[in-house]
Design an enzyme around this catalytic site. Structure first.
Site, PDB file in Angstrom:
ATOM      1  N   ARG A  30       0.816  -1.219   0.000  1.00 31.22           N
ATOM      2  CA  ARG A  30       0.000   0.000   0.000  1.00 31.22           C
ATOM      3  C   ARG A  30       0.854   1.276   0.000  1.00 31.22           C
ATOM      4  O   ARG A  30       0.508   2.269  -0.644  1.00 31.22           O
ATOM      5  CB  ARG A  30      -0.921  -0.030   1.237  1.00 31.22           C
ATOM      6  N   ILE A  44      -7.048   8.088  -1.089  1.00 29.06           N
ATOM      7  CA  ILE A  44      -7.031   6.616  -1.113  1.00 29.06           C
ATOM      8  C   ILE A  44      -7.872   6.206   0.095  1.00 29.06           C
ATOM      9  O   ILE A  44      -7.728   6.762   1.187  1.00 29.06           O
ATOM     10  CB  ILE A  44      -5.581   6.071  -1.041  1.00 29.06           C
ATOM     11  N   SER A  45      -8.776   5.244  -0.104  1.00 28.38           N
ATOM     12  CA  SER A  45      -9.704   4.854   0.963  1.00 28.38           C
ATOM     13  C   SER A  45      -8.973   4.212   2.137  1.00 28.38           C
ATOM     14  O   SER A  45      -7.873   3.658   1.985  1.00 28.38           O
ATOM     15  CB  SER A  45     -10.731   3.853   0.425  1.00 28.38           C
ATOM     16  N   GLN A  46      -9.643   4.242   3.277  1.00 25.61           N
ATOM     17  CA  GLN A  46      -9.178   3.534   4.485  1.00 25.61           C
ATOM     18  C   GLN A  46      -9.016   2.047   4.138  1.00 25.61           C
ATOM     19  O   GLN A  46      -9.853   1.490   3.418  1.00 25.61           O
ATOM     20  CB  GLN A  46     -10.279   3.742   5.524  1.00 25.61           C
ATOM     21  N   PRO A  47      -7.969   1.388   4.639  1.00 28.34           N
ATOM     22  CA  PRO A  47      -7.762  -0.031   4.297  1.00 28.34           C
ATOM     23  C   PRO A  47      -8.993  -0.910   4.540  1.00 28.34           C
ATOM     24  O   PRO A  47      -9.317  -1.779   3.722  1.00 28.34           O
ATOM     25  CB  PRO A  47      -6.603  -0.447   5.207  1.00 28.34           C
TER      26      PRO A  47
END
Ligand code: SAH
Length: 239
Positions: A63, A89-92
């Site tokens: 990531r 970028i979205s939260q994992p």
């Protein structure tokens, strides 16, 4: 130490990539492997994601490589991060949740709308045969395409353009994932889904509540299920 890191990175990236020959990963000053393993356990497994293939992909995709250099220290933290051009970028956990909701199968062809950094596309690339991903901000599309290529994700095709209309030449798709929020589900995306296909999409207004929907295309029409309240950047309408 460097040798150890090299081996760790090879293990991390291996198994996830259909193309064995690719440039060696650059030498890293930081070992991100422990932080990534912690992310999987503390943010994803702990919140109930159990699909072993999804957990493996989240544990393998680097990531930090999709995040601006100055912010890589937060790459495995429990929140979204800016990637430039006003996008994130979205939260994992959200990436894992949406990926698991799609129930990806090894032979699937998947369309993503909202390439952003390319990270979600890389996770999918580990799990399905082909990923088609569209991004409306051209420099983001170019950067994601370069990063995905550099990291060896050869089964991802990136196109700069308005995902509202989908990617008709490559349709139909087994699954569609939308990572920006339209006010309604675009009909073109419904049309480009196979029968039996799944779509995960946040729907709602720019400022108000959005709901993540899981849709399934059946002979009797689209079945829609709200699965999570969310907040995504809006889907921009192109010309
Ligand atoms: N999936 C991304 C995060 C997406 S952020 C990742 O893994 O990093 C949402 C992205 O959707 C932004 O980059 C935004 O530019 C893009 N977007 C917004 N409207 C779009 C549209 N109509 N077509 C394609 N992409 C769009």
């Amino acid at each position: 130490m460097r040798k150890h890191l090299g081996v760790a990175l090879m293990l991390t990236l291996g198994g996830c990539n259909p193309e064995p020959a690719r440039p060696a990963a650059p030498a890293e000053a930081v070992d991100y492997v422990p932080a990534r393993a912690r992310m999987v356990h503390e943010q994803i497994v702990a919140r109930g994601i159990a699909d072993p293939r999804v957990l493996e992909a989240m544990g393998q995709v680097p990531r930090h490589e999709f995040i601006p250099v100055g912010q890589r220290g937060e790459a495995y933290d429990d929140w979204p991060l800016p990637i430039g051009y006003g996008q994130t970028i979205s939260q994992p956990y959200i990436v894992a949740f949406m990926t698991a909701a799609l129930a990806p199968k090894p032979g699937d062809r998947v369309l993503e709308i909202g390439t952003g950094s390319g990270y979600q596309a890389a996770v999918l690339a580990c799990l399905v045969a082909e990923v088609y991903t569209m991004e409306i901000v051209e420099p983001l599309a170019q950067r994601a395409a370069a990063d995905l290529k550099r990291l060896g994700y050869a089964n991802v095709k990136v196109r700069a353009g308005d995902g509202y209309h989908g990617w008709p030449e490559a349709a139909p798709f087994d699954a569609i994932i939308v990572t920006c929020a339209p006010e309604d589900v675009p009909q073109a995306l419904v049309d480009q889904l196979k029968e039996g296909g799944r779509m995960i999409i946040p729907v709602g207004s720019r400022w108000g509540a959005q709901e993540l929907y899981l849709l399934r295309k059946t002979t009797a029409g689209m079945k829609r299920q709200g699965v999570l309240p969310v907040r995504f950047v809006p889907m921009v309408k192109g010309k």
